[in-house]
Design a protein around this motif. Structure first.
Motif, PDB file in Angstrom:
ATOM      1  N   GLN A 196      30.110  31.541  51.662  1.00  0.00           N
ATOM      2  CA  GLN A 196      31.403  30.873  51.776  1.00  0.00           C
ATOM      3  C   GLN A 196      31.873  30.435  50.399  1.00  0.00           C
ATOM      4  N   PRO A 197      32.823  31.176  49.802  1.00  0.00           N
ATOM      5  CA  PRO A 197      33.342  30.773  48.485  1.00  0.00           C
ATOM      6  C   PRO A 197      33.993  29.397  48.540  1.00  0.00           C
ATOM      7  N   ARG A 198      34.010  28.722  47.390  1.00  0.00           N
ATOM      8  CA  ARG A 198      34.654  27.401  47.318  1.00  0.00           C
ATOM      9  C   ARG A 198      36.147  27.536  47.556  1.00  0.00           C
ATOM     10  N   PHE A 199      36.751  28.580  46.972  1.00  0.00           N
ATOM     11  CA  PHE A 199      38.164  28.891  47.196  1.00  0.00           C
ATOM     12  C   PHE A 199      38.257  30.350  47.639  1.00  0.00           C
ATOM     13  N   LEU A 200      38.953  30.599  48.714  1.00  0.00           N
ATOM     14  CA  LEU A 200      39.166  31.952  49.227  1.00  0.00           C
ATOM     15  C   LEU A 200      40.652  32.269  49.112  1.00  0.00           C
ATOM     16  N   ILE A 201      41.009  33.133  48.171  1.00  0.00           N
ATOM     17  CA  ILE A 201      42.428  33.411  47.870  1.00  0.00           C
ATOM     18  C   ILE A 201      42.609  34.902  47.613  1.00  0.00           C
ATOM     19  N   LYS A 202      43.510  35.543  48.345  1.00  0.00           N
ATOM     20  CA  LYS A 202      43.761  36.971  48.159  1.00  0.00           C
ATOM     21  C   LYS A 202      44.876  37.189  47.138  1.00  0.00           C
ATOM     22  N   ASN A 203      44.705  36.575  45.991  1.00  0.00           N
ATOM     23  CA  ASN A 203      45.710  36.702  44.940  1.00  0.00           C
ATOM     24  C   ASN A 203      45.032  36.472  43.593  1.00  0.00           C
ATOM     25  N   PHE A 204      44.972  37.520  42.764  1.00  0.00           N
ATOM     26  CA  PHE A 204      44.255  37.426  41.492  1.00  0.00           C
ATOM     27  C   PHE A 204      44.923  36.453  40.523  1.00  0.00           C
ATOM     28  N   ASN A 205      46.241  36.339  40.584  1.00  0.00           N
ATOM     29  CA  ASN A 205      46.918  35.393  39.698  1.00  0.00           C
ATOM     30  C   ASN A 205      46.472  33.960  39.992  1.00  0.00           C
ATOM     31  N   MET A 206      46.335  33.632  41.269  1.00  0.00           N
ATOM     32  CA  MET A 206      45.915  32.291  41.649  1.00  0.00           C
ATOM     33  C   MET A 206      44.443  32.060  41.324  1.00  0.00           C
ATOM     34  N   ILE A 207      43.621  33.097  41.495  1.00  0.00           N
ATOM     35  CA  ILE A 207      42.210  32.976  41.121  1.00  0.00           C
ATOM     36  C   ILE A 207      42.083  32.686  39.635  1.00  0.00           C
ATOM     37  N   LYS A 208      42.849  33.410  38.840  1.00  0.00           N
ATOM     38  CA  LYS A 208      42.808  33.204  37.389  1.00  0.00           C
ATOM     39  C   LYS A 208      43.236  31.783  37.038  1.00  0.00           C
ATOM     40  N   SER A 209      44.271  31.289  37.693  1.00  0.00           N
ATOM     41  CA  SER A 209      44.762  29.936  37.426  1.00  0.00           C
ATOM     42  C   SER A 209      43.714  28.885  37.764  1.00  0.00           C
ATOM     43  N   LEU A 210      43.013  29.070  38.892  1.00  0.00           N
ATOM     44  CA  LEU A 210      41.979  28.116  39.293  1.00  0.00           C
ATOM     45  C   LEU A 210      40.819  28.098  38.303  1.00  0.00           C
ATOM     46  N   VAL A 211      40.458  29.271  37.806  1.00  0.00           N
ATOM     47  CA  VAL A 211      39.382  29.335  36.808  1.00  0.00           C
ATOM     48  C   VAL A 211      39.791  28.582  35.546  1.00  0.00           C
ATOM     49  N   ILE A 212      40.990  28.817  35.058  1.00  0.00           N
ATOM     50  CA  ILE A 212      41.466  28.150  33.845  1.00  0.00           C
ATOM     51  C   ILE A 212      41.502  26.639  34.041  1.00  0.00           C
ATOM     52  N   ASN A 213      41.765  26.204  35.271  1.00  0.00           N
ATOM     53  CA  ASN A 213      41.841  24.774  35.576  1.00  0.00           C
ATOM     54  C   ASN A 213      40.493  24.178  36.000  1.00  0.00           C
ATOM     55  N   ASN A 214      39.401  24.848  35.613  1.00  0.00           N
ATOM     56  CA  ASN A 214      38.038  24.303  35.758  1.00  0.00           C
ATOM     57  C   ASN A 214      37.584  24.132  37.204  1.00  0.00           C
ATOM     58  N   LYS A 215      38.094  24.977  38.122  1.00  0.00           N
ATOM     59  CA  LYS A 215      37.740  24.819  39.527  1.00  0.00           C
ATOM     60  C   LYS A 215      36.527  25.647  39.949  1.00  0.00           C
ATOM     61  N   GLY A 216      36.038  26.517  39.077  1.00  0.00           N
ATOM     62  CA  GLY A 216      34.873  27.308  39.445  1.00  0.00           C
ATOM     63  C   GLY A 216      34.772  28.579  38.621  1.00  0.00           C
ATOM     64  N   ILE A 217      33.927  29.489  39.091  1.00  0.00           N
ATOM     65  CA  ILE A 217      33.713  30.765  38.419  1.00  0.00           C
ATOM     66  C   ILE A 217      34.261  31.890  39.295  1.00  0.00           C
ATOM     67  N   ALA A 218      34.498  33.052  38.686  1.00  0.00           N
ATOM     68  CA  ALA A 218      35.052  34.178  39.444  1.00  0.00           C
ATOM     69  C   ALA A 218      34.740  35.479  38.734  1.00  0.00           C
ATOM     70  N   LEU A 219      34.797  36.552  39.493  1.00  0.00           N
ATOM     71  CA  LEU A 219      34.736  37.904  38.935  1.00  0.00           C
ATOM     72  C   LEU A 219      36.154  38.438  38.846  1.00  0.00           C
ATOM     73  N   LEU A 220      36.562  38.833  37.631  1.00  0.00           N
ATOM     74  CA  LEU A 220      37.913  39.352  37.431  1.00  0.00           C
ATOM     75  C   LEU A 220      37.857  40.596  36.542  1.00  0.00           C
ATOM     76  N   PRO A 221      38.819  41.515  36.686  1.00  0.00           N
ATOM     77  CA  PRO A 221      38.852  42.704  35.830  1.00  0.00           C
ATOM     78  C   PRO A 221      39.020  42.309  34.363  1.00  0.00           C
ATOM     79  N   ARG A 222      38.205  42.919  33.491  1.00  0.00           N
ATOM     80  CA  ARG A 222      38.236  42.558  32.075  1.00  0.00           C
ATOM     81  C   ARG A 222      39.618  42.753  31.465  1.00  0.00           C
ATOM     82  N   ASN A 223      40.254  43.888  31.761  1.00  0.00           N
ATOM     83  CA  ASN A 223      41.554  44.141  31.135  1.00  0.00           C
ATOM     84  C   ASN A 223      42.662  43.255  31.697  1.00  0.00           C
ATOM     85  N   TYR A 224      42.423  42.639  32.838  1.00  0.00           N
ATOM     86  CA  TYR A 224      43.394  41.724  33.422  1.00  0.00           C
ATOM     87  C   TYR A 224      43.372  40.363  32.724  1.00  0.00           C
TER      88      TYR A 224
END
Length: 299
Positions: A214-242
């Motif tokens: 069960q992920p801490r945040f479940l979001i089907k949107n990479f832009n929002m995942i990226k924003s949460l990571v930048i805002n110190n909410k957790g870790i994520a797997l994201l495409p390097r070129n993205y």
């Protein structure tokens, strides 16, 4: 016997598609007009070309003979006309492309911009989706991150995107991550659940499986995942070129750089079988794959 050449062409198209509605949408001819033209052709020939029911049209025995004889000729004419149009750069119309926002931001914006410069008479409609795509929702071609098996759709591999395990610098400093074993206790941000990935040691080749039921945040949107990571909410797997600019600026850092991610994101194009494609869609698909190598160089 007076037979119009274009009525024979319409007959072949209706025989291919099976319904008046599909040909009406393809050729922008009202269904009642198509029906009247087919009836006039049958009357001129003195035969019935179709068996008619409420749902579809099927060929009679005579219709099969006419279709098998005429269809290859019309296809040759279509191909010849397409070659002429392409040579003069006069292809025009509209193409509807379905894709997630992050793919456009990552690399598709470049190919679409280049395509629009070469074919200025083709209008482009982008249909952005964040969850499940549906190519029947007026899209001519879709870019997806999973394969789709279908009798009427083609799924064709385009590229694989390298994944990077990331967090913000502040989050990493706070957690003091040193080993893959430490990952299990950290809040994970994901588009799916459960989520598993495999780390491979660059030094030893040892593999380590990480699973988040069960992920801490479940979001089907990479832009929002990226924003949460930048805002110190957790870790994520994201495409390097993205996230290349965020990594370069220090907004994000790669976690456990001595380990690499075994998994990747497979990008596929999905479109109808080639015989059911318009010239514009075929032109775009050919352009995309002809530029595939240069598109992904240094990415």
């Amino acid at each position: 016997m007076s037979i119009h050449f274009d009525d024979l062409y319409l007959f072949c198209k209706v025989a291919e598609k099976g319904t008046l509605k599909s040909v009406s949408e393809l050729l922008d001819i009202p269904s009642p007009t198509l029906s009247r033209r087919i009836y006039t052709l049958e009357k001129s020939l003195g035969i019935s070309l179709f068996n008619r029911n409420r749902r579809e049209l099927t060929l009679t025995n005579e219709g099969v003979i006419y279709f098998n004889t005429l269809s290859p000729q019309f296809k040759d004419i279509d191909r010849s006309l397409e070659s002429i149009l392409l040579s003069f750069g006069s292809v025009q119309g509209c193409i509807r492309i379905s894709l997630p926002q992050f793919l456009y931001d990552t690399f598709l914006n470049e190919i679409i911009d280049k395509f629009s410069d070469i074919y200025p008479l083709i209008n482009i409609e982008l249909l952005i989706y964040s969850e499940q795509f549906n190519i029947n929702d007026h899209a001519d071609i879709a870019f997806i991150i999973e394969n789709t098996a279908s009798k009427v759709l083609i799924s064709r591999h385009l590229t694989d995107l390298e994944l990077v395990l990331v967090s913000s610098a502040a989050f990493n400093n706070q957690e003091n991550l040193t080993s893959p074993l430490d990952l299990q206790t950290l809040p994970f941000i994901s588009a799916t659940k459960p989520y598993s990935f495999t780390l491979i040691s660059k030094e030893t080749g040892k593999e380590h499986l990480v699973t988040y039921p069960q992920p801490r945040f479940l979001i089907k949107n990479f832009n929002m995942i990226k924003s949460l990571v930048i805002n110190n909410k957790g870790i994520a797997l994201l495409p390097r070129n993205y996230i290349s600019s965020e990594l370069a600026s220090g907004q994000m850092i790669q976690l456990l750089p001595e380990w690499e991610i075994k998994d990747s994101i497979s990008i596929n194009t999905v479109y109808r079988t080639r015989d059911n494609l318009t010239l514009i869609v075929r032109t775009f698909i050919d352009f995309l794959y002809q530029n595939q190598t240069s598109l992904f160089t240094n990415r």
